[in-house]
Structures are given as structure tokens and as C-alpha cells.
Design a protein around this motif. Structure first.
Motif, mmCIF file in Angstrom:
data_model
loop_
_atom_site.group_PDB
_atom_site.id
_atom_site.type_symbol
_atom_site.label_atom_id
_atom_site.label_comp_id
_atom_site.label_asym_id
_atom_site.label_seq_id
_atom_site.Cartn_x
_atom_site.Cartn_y
_atom_site.Cartn_z
ATOM 1 N N SER A 1 -101.273 -34.052 26.845
ATOM 2 C CA SER A 1 -100.870 -34.142 25.432
ATOM 3 C C SER A 1 -101.998 -34.664 24.546
ATOM 4 O O SER A 1 -102.191 -34.180 23.431
ATOM 5 C CB SER A 1 -99.655 -35.058 25.274
ATOM 6 N N VAL B 1 -93.953 -39.749 23.694
ATOM 7 C CA VAL B 1 -93.059 -39.696 22.526
ATOM 8 C C VAL B 1 -93.869 -39.910 21.244
ATOM 9 O O VAL B 1 -93.680 -39.205 20.257
ATOM 10 C CB VAL B 1 -91.916 -40.735 22.647
ATOM 11 N N LEU B 2 -94.787 -40.885 21.256
ATOM 12 C CA LEU B 2 -95.617 -41.141 20.074
ATOM 13 C C LEU B 2 -96.404 -39.880 19.688
ATOM 14 O O LEU B 2 -96.493 -39.527 18.510
ATOM 15 C CB LEU B 2 -96.586 -42.293 20.335
ATOM 16 N N ALA C 1 -95.645 -36.702 20.525
ATOM 17 C CA ALA C 1 -94.717 -35.618 20.171
ATOM 18 C C ALA C 1 -94.151 -35.796 18.760
ATOM 19 O O ALA C 1 -93.811 -34.815 18.101
ATOM 20 C CB ALA C 1 -93.588 -35.541 21.179
ATOM 21 N N THR C 2 -94.072 -37.048 18.297
ATOM 22 C CA THR C 2 -93.491 -37.320 16.981
ATOM 23 C C THR C 2 -94.566 -37.663 15.939
ATOM 24 O O THR C 2 -94.258 -38.178 14.872
ATOM 25 C CB THR C 2 -92.463 -38.463 17.069
ATOM 26 N N ASN C 3 -95.809 -37.372 16.280
ATOM 27 C CA ASN C 3 -96.956 -37.627 15.395
ATOM 28 C C ASN C 3 -97.044 -39.072 14.910
ATOM 29 O O ASN C 3 -97.415 -39.345 13.776
ATOM 30 C CB ASN C 3 -96.921 -36.670 14.178
ATOM 31 N N GLN C 4 -96.703 -40.016 15.793
ATOM 32 C CA GLN C 4 -96.810 -41.444 15.468
ATOM 33 C C GLN C 4 -97.952 -42.112 16.230
ATOM 34 O O GLN C 4 -98.083 -43.320 16.196
ATOM 35 C CB GLN C 4 -95.502 -42.155 15.798
ATOM 36 N N TYR C 5 -98.743 -41.312 16.936
ATOM 37 C CA TYR C 5 -99.810 -41.868 17.757
ATOM 38 C C TYR C 5 -100.943 -42.350 16.872
ATOM 39 O O TYR C 5 -101.528 -43.345 17.062
ATOM 40 C CB TYR C 5 -100.320 -40.840 18.766
#
Length: 118
Positions: A22, A111-112, A114-118
């Protein structure tokens, strides 16, 4: 921003492998350390504690007991943050990071991303 995947694996079933995929897929710079040398998505997995420079994030895939041998190493890299993925939560290490002014998150890297919070 460079991410160190600590606990990296070439096993396609492991979350650390999926995280490398990812991260690479989203064009992040990735370096990796695991129990065995190998390659995942053209990223070499080192076995030794390499003195990487410019690490923004360390994402952990090691159980708390194994993390102990990496405390000083992670602090020496001076990352901006450490992500404790599910199963890696470690209150003892949180205190060491706080003392060294390193942020930490108890979250899932996948998850971060996939949800563009990384």
C-alpha cells in the motif's frame, strides 16, 4: 516522507507485507527491516538495524516483547511518529517516545492509507 516498516515480511498473508504494498502503491518512500532478508515490491528487507536517514514514520509490526530490543534504535532514527498497528500496543514504549518528543499513534497503517489519513 520516508516510512520504515519494522517487522517486514515477504509473506503475502502478513499485514506488514500488505502495508509495504500500500505504501509503495501510494508513492511513499519505504525502507524495511524484518526477521529475514528478502524483497517485497522491490523494497529490500534488511535484517540488521540500518542507520536510515530521513525517517518520518516507523510503522510497527512487532509484538511488544520484541519491540524492546528496538527502543534505542527507533529513538535514534528521530522519526516524527511511530504507528502501533493492532497487536503492537505498548504503554512502556509510549512513555519512552513521549520523553523523546516523538509522536505515536495506535492505528492501522492500512486503514490510514486507505482513508487518505496517512
Amino acid at each position: 516522507m520516508k516510512t520504515l516498516v519494522l517487522g517486514a515480511s515477504t509473506n503475502k498473508e502478513r499485514y506488514s507485507y500488505k502495508a509495504i504494498h500500500s505504501l509503495v502503491d501510494k508513492s511513499h518512500q519505504v525502507v524495511a527491516i524484518g526477521a529475514k532478508k528478502g524483497i517485497a515490491f522491490d523494497i529490500p528487507i534488511e535484517k540488521e538495524k540500518v542507520d536510515f536517514h530521513g525517517i518520518d514514520t516507523v510503522t510497527l509490526y512487532l509484538n511488544p516483547k520484541i519491540q524492546e530490543e528496538y527502543y534505542d534504535y527507533i529513538v535514534s532514527l528521530k522519526p516524527r511518529r511511530v504507528i502501533f498497528n493492532p497487536g503492537t500496543e505498548n504503554p512502556e514504549f509510549y512513555k519512552i517516545l513521549e520523553k523523546n518528543k516523538i509522536e505515536y499513534e495506535v492505528a492501522c497503517t492500512l486503514v490510514l492509507l486507505a482513508t487518505n489519513q496517512y
